[in-house]
Design an enzyme around this catalytic site. Structure first.
Site, short mmCIF file in Angstrom:
data_model
loop_
_atom_site.label_atom_id
_atom_site.label_comp_id
_atom_site.label_asym_id
_atom_site.label_seq_id
_atom_site.Cartn_x
_atom_site.Cartn_y
_atom_site.Cartn_z
N ASP A 119 47.67 12.72 68.17
CA ASP A 119 46.65 11.68 68.04
C ASP A 119 45.74 12.04 66.87
O ASP A 119 45.47 13.22 66.63
CB ASP A 119 45.82 11.57 69.31
CG ASP A 119 46.60 10.95 70.46
OD1 ASP A 119 47.48 10.11 70.21
OD2 ASP A 119 46.32 11.31 71.62
N ASP A 137 50.16 4.33 70.01
CA ASP A 137 49.22 3.93 71.07
C ASP A 137 48.64 2.54 70.77
O ASP A 137 48.50 1.71 71.67
CB ASP A 137 48.07 4.93 71.18
CG ASP A 137 48.50 6.31 71.60
OD1 ASP A 137 49.58 6.45 72.21
OD2 ASP A 137 47.75 7.27 71.31
#
Length: 171
Positions: A119, A137
């Site tokens: 991330d 995501d």
């Protein structure tokens, strides 16, 4: 009769996977875990590894979640590919399914490579920081929102059958 041609949707899923993996490759080349680069008053580049699911759910569960989330994403991806031919002519639901497919597979690649998802996008405002996320995501989230919109506002076969049989709403 809906089109059974899903190649264009699979290509789009592939593009999402490539963009996701390319962005992660760039971040991994430039940042170390925990690094943060200021981009704007509401946005930073960071590098984190999320072993869990959304919002780091189960991230400290001991390792079994890696395989659980990998198998779940692969099962959902197989299900999407199996139902996509029935909806390939319906733009909104096909786009939603494709975004979820591409995002799920992008994160599966990370779980297999690193044991966690990479991330790197961090939004913040007024001292509040949202959990970091990535392109996969974002694709999954947008796909889920499109599915909800389609369920709430889309025209569905059951609506058509009810209207033809006289059991639907009359205006």
């Amino acid at each position: 009769m809906p089109s059974r041609n899903i190649e264009r949707w699979l290509w789009l899923a592939g593009v999402i996977i490539v963009l996701d993996q390319l962005s992660k490759w760039l971040v991994l080349a430039k940042l170390q875990p925990g690094d943060s680069i200021y981009v704007a008053p509401f946005f930073n580049w960071v590098l984190t590894f999320n072993a869990g699911a959304a919002f780091s759910f189960l991230s400290d569960a001991g390792g079994w979640q890696r395989w659980f989330f990998t198998l779940m994403a692969l099962a959902i991806s197989a299900w999407i590919v199996s139902i996509l031919p029935r909806h390939s002519g319906e733009f909104r639901i096909s786009l939603a399914l494709t975004l979820i497919l591409g995002g799920a597979l992008g994160n599966v690649i990370d779980r297999l490579r690193f044991g966690a998802v990479v991330d790197f996008v961090q939004w913040h405002a007024a001292g509040f920081y949202w959990p970091a996320f990535n392109i996969a995501d974002a694709a999954i989230s947008i796909g889920a929102v499109l599915m909800i919109i389609d369920q709430l506002f889309g025209k569905h076969d059951s609506d058509d059958r009810a209207a033809r049989s006289g059991h639907g709403k009359r205006t």
